[in-house]
Design an enzyme around this catalytic site. Structure first.
Site, mmCIF file in Angstrom:
data_model
loop_
_atom_site.group_PDB
_atom_site.id
_atom_site.type_symbol
_atom_site.label_atom_id
_atom_site.label_comp_id
_atom_site.label_asym_id
_atom_site.label_seq_id
_atom_site.Cartn_x
_atom_site.Cartn_y
_atom_site.Cartn_z
ATOM 1 N N LYS A 54 6.541 -3.293 10.747
ATOM 2 C CA LYS A 54 5.173 -3.230 10.558
ATOM 3 C C LYS A 54 4.924 -2.247 9.314
ATOM 4 O O LYS A 54 4.125 -2.471 8.328
ATOM 5 C CB LYS A 54 4.334 -3.195 11.668
ATOM 6 C CG LYS A 54 2.938 -2.808 11.482
ATOM 7 C CD LYS A 54 2.107 -3.838 10.667
ATOM 8 C CE LYS A 54 0.829 -3.506 10.307
ATOM 9 N NZ LYS A 54 -0.311 -4.330 10.706
ATOM 10 N N CYS A 106 -5.188 -0.601 6.555
ATOM 11 C CA CYS A 106 -3.634 -0.727 6.597
ATOM 12 C C CYS A 106 -2.858 -0.069 5.583
ATOM 13 O O CYS A 106 -2.163 0.761 5.679
ATOM 14 C CB CYS A 106 -3.469 -2.148 6.699
ATOM 15 S SG CYS A 106 -4.651 -3.022 7.707
ATOM 16 N N ILE A 151 -8.577 -7.885 15.041
ATOM 17 C CA ILE A 151 -7.511 -8.409 15.740
ATOM 18 C C ILE A 151 -7.501 -8.737 17.112
ATOM 19 O O ILE A 151 -7.187 -9.989 17.486
ATOM 20 C CB ILE A 151 -6.316 -7.244 15.564
ATOM 21 C CG1 ILE A 151 -5.983 -7.010 14.059
ATOM 22 C CG2 ILE A 151 -4.894 -7.867 16.155
ATOM 23 C CD1 ILE A 151 -5.567 -8.212 13.169
HETATM 24 N N1 SAJ Z 1 -4.703 -4.472 -3.515
HETATM 25 C C1 SAJ Z 1 -4.270 -4.147 -4.847
HETATM 26 N N2 SAJ Z 1 -3.467 -5.170 -5.503
HETATM 27 C C2 SAJ Z 1 -2.849 -6.019 -5.136
HETATM 28 C C3 SAJ Z 1 -2.920 -6.316 -3.967
HETATM 29 C C4 SAJ Z 1 -3.947 -5.437 -3.033
HETATM 30 O O1 SAJ Z 1 -4.739 -3.390 -5.545
HETATM 31 O O2 SAJ Z 1 -1.839 -6.489 -5.754
HETATM 32 C C5 SAJ Z 1 -5.473 -3.696 -2.740
HETATM 33 C C6 SAJ Z 1 -6.703 -4.521 -2.435
HETATM 34 O O3 SAJ Z 1 -7.725 -4.735 -3.359
HETATM 35 C C7 SAJ Z 1 -7.123 -3.840 -1.116
HETATM 36 C C8 SAJ Z 1 -5.782 -3.210 -0.568
HETATM 37 O O4 SAJ Z 1 -4.844 -3.235 -1.828
HETATM 38 O O5 SAJ Z 1 -7.825 -2.691 -1.439
HETATM 39 C C9 SAJ Z 1 -5.076 -3.706 0.718
HETATM 40 O O6 SAJ Z 1 -5.065 -5.228 0.699
HETATM 41 P P1 SAJ Z 1 -4.126 -6.131 1.095
HETATM 42 O O7 SAJ Z 1 -4.563 -7.681 0.803
HETATM 43 O O8 SAJ Z 1 -2.836 -5.952 0.498
HETATM 44 O O9 SAJ Z 1 -3.872 -5.797 2.505
HETATM 45 P P2 SAJ Z 1 -4.880 -5.568 3.890
HETATM 46 O O10 SAJ Z 1 -5.019 -4.388 3.987
HETATM 47 O O11 SAJ Z 1 -6.042 -6.564 3.859
HETATM 48 O O12 SAJ Z 1 -3.800 -6.309 4.985
HETATM 49 C C10 SAJ Z 1 -2.517 -5.939 5.139
HETATM 50 C C11 SAJ Z 1 -1.466 -7.093 5.071
HETATM 51 N N3 SAJ Z 1 -0.166 -6.507 4.900
HETATM 52 C C12 SAJ Z 1 0.666 -7.220 4.103
HETATM 53 O O13 SAJ Z 1 0.285 -8.069 3.570
HETATM 54 C C13 SAJ Z 1 2.080 -6.377 4.221
HETATM 55 C C14 SAJ Z 1 -1.515 -7.750 6.351
HETATM 56 O O14 SAJ Z 1 -0.894 -8.803 6.598
HETATM 57 C C15 SAJ Z 1 -1.445 -6.921 7.526
HETATM 58 O O15 SAJ Z 1 -1.711 -7.220 8.883
HETATM 59 C C16 SAJ Z 1 -2.549 -5.681 7.478
HETATM 60 O O16 SAJ Z 1 -2.520 -5.191 5.984
HETATM 61 C C17 SAJ Z 1 -2.661 -4.687 8.666
HETATM 62 O O17 SAJ Z 1 -3.565 -4.623 9.435
HETATM 63 O O18 SAJ Z 1 -1.619 -3.795 8.672
#
Ligand code: SAJ
Length: 429
Positions: A203, A257, A12
């Site tokens: 957040k 996250c 970030i």
């Molecule tokens: N995942 C699933 N099923 C889904 C979506 C994701 O199993 O349907 C898993 C992914 O494979 C991964 C985990 O969840 O292991 C997290 O992935 P993600 O794409 O949901 O999120 P991050 O951790 O890469 O980013 C999140 C984002 N938050 C949201 O979308 C609400 C991002 O916008 C934030 O900035 C970030 O967290 C953060 O820094 O907090």
């Protein structure tokens, strides 16, 4: 506000520092790691993120961005350091405290301090402000403080930094308004001004919403497996409803996250956040579930070998930290099951990464853990010839199962009962 000091040059901090620099600010990026400082000053990248290289090069090349290990006087300080969770599921705020401590000696009247790191509700007011007031200056009178949580998605950071809405929480209205001045220079989305604790909670609940939603889908996957039906098809059809938006099941939730932030709420309000805690546990149990299904698939095979495909915490990113794949690999090792890992995105990995051919050679089962885009185009014909047994276990439902079956593969899919998918289903993701 002309000079900005960004503390923490990670996923970030570095994009933020670079965007500020290319938007006319004189930026100093501070990192405790001298190696990171060296790389940035040479226009290189300590972290992988699409498009970032160009913008860092532009920022450093123009002389508007430079990096150092020590905090220097500035008009504004932006803290973008990690906030991991301890073994006891409490927020580890040591990096935020260290960053604040480094600001104290250089803090001057009229300065603005912005916290971007994700923190438990109340942290800006109850921890950051008292730390900064060790300078002898008074927050709200002598200097300004705001929380402006980053909310960008790894893999799309540059685009989302610019296009997403921002929530800015001030310790008072002047702090929020001053912070808006900085972000409005490059943010094209809407900017909402609130108090600091509201911004912290916005957040946290965003990531908690996703985590709970994924837990629901993971629970559904287990139920559908028992029922002998296809969870992905159930989700696809349910999501046609105008008010339903189920997320997707998978081998577990990783990253820094979703797997972390909900604990910041649970630790502070355990009695009120039982659903949040249960969802966290449900998602944490998924690697164990994958291992159990995999053990069933390998049952009866003497000295089996598994091809692990994709070890980053999600598709198309290079980050393997906190990835469910690490948990699965640990369990494979504990059970003395031979495995080989392939991932073309990940460089920094606590184990051996091999070529695709090597990974498939003499394998008894290909296990898809991260659904990298290119895996969807893997053709099973030649890969199958390398294997001892043509079996694939797709925990992300990302392969063309009909194609793999046509090439003699037994296809297992997480959340699909009966052992094999019925090739007739087309799953839209
Ligand atoms: N995942 C699933 N099923 C889904 C979506 C994701 O199993 O349907 C898993 C992914 O494979 C991964 C985990 O969840 O292991 C997290 O992935 P993600 O794409 O949901 O999120 P991050 O951790 O890469 O980013 C999140 C984002 N938050 C949201 O979308 C609400 C991002 O916008 C934030 O900035 C970030 O967290 C953060 O820094 O907090």
């Amino acid at each position: 506000m002309k000079r900005i000091c960004v503390l923490g040059l990670g996923y970030i901090g570095l994009p933020t520092a670079s965007i500020l620099a290319t938007n006319g600010y004189q930026v100093l990026g501070v990192d405790i790691d001298p190696q990171v400082v060296r790389i940035v000053n040479s226009g290189g990248l300590p972290v992988g993120e699409p498009g970032l290289k160009t913008i860092v090069k532009a920022a450093v090349g123009s002389g508007q961005l430079r990096a150092a290990c020590r905090t220097e006087p500035a008009d504004a300080f932006i803290i973008a350091v990690p906030t991991p969770v301890t073994a006891g599921k409490e927020a580890d705020l040591r990096f935020v405290e260290a960053a604040a401590e480094s600001v104290v000696p250089v803090l001057a009247r009229g300065n603005l301090v912005i916290l971007e790191s994700t923190v438990p509700p109340g942290t800006t007011r109850d921890l950051l402000v008292p730390w900064l007031e060790r300078s002898g200056l008074k927050a709200g009178e002598d200097f300004f403080v705001a929380h402006c949580p980053e909310r960008v998605l790894p893999g799309r950071i540059l685009k989302e930094l610019i296009e997403n809405n921002r929530v800015i929480g001030g310790i008072d209205p002047p702090s929020a308004m001053l912070a808006r001045e900085i972000y409005s220079r490059f943010v094209e989305g809407e900017i909402f001004l609130v108090d600091a604790t509201t911004a912290e909670m916005v957040k946290l609940i965003e990531n908690t919403y996703r985590d709970v939603n994924i837990a629901l889908s993971n629970e559904l996957a287990l139920i559908c497996t028992r029922l002998g039906i296809n969870a992905w098809e159930v989700i696809r059809l349910a999501n046609f409803h105008p008010r339903v938006r189920l997320h997707l099941p998978g081998p577990g939730v990783g990253g820094h996250c979703l797997a972390v932030d909900p604990w910041f709420i649970v630790h502070k309000f355990p009695a009120e956040s039982r659903l949040v805690a249960l969802s966290r546990q449900t998602n944490d149990n998924m690697p164990g579930h994958v291992m159990k299904e995999l053990a069933g698939i390998l049952n009866g095979i003497e000295r089996p070998k598994v091809t692990v495909l994709g070890v980053s915490y999600k598709a198309n990113v290079d980050d393997a930290r906190e990835s469910p794949a690490l948990n699965i690999i640990r369990q494979l090792a504990e059970r003395n099951i031979d495995f080989a890992v392939y991932d073309s995105h990940v460089k920094d990995f606590p184990g051996e990464l091999v070529s695709l051919t090597e990974a498939f050679r003499s394998s008894d089962c290909a296990l898809i853990v991260a659904d990298h885009e290119e895996f969807k185009y893997l053709h099973p014909q030649e890969l199958g010839k390398l294997m001892r047994r043509r079996t694939v276990f797709d925990t992300r439902c990302c392969l063309d199962h009909g194609l793999w079956k046509a090439h003699g593969f037994t296809v297992h899919v997480l959340g699909v009962g009966g052992g094999e998918t019925n090739g007739q289903f087309s799953v839209t993701r």
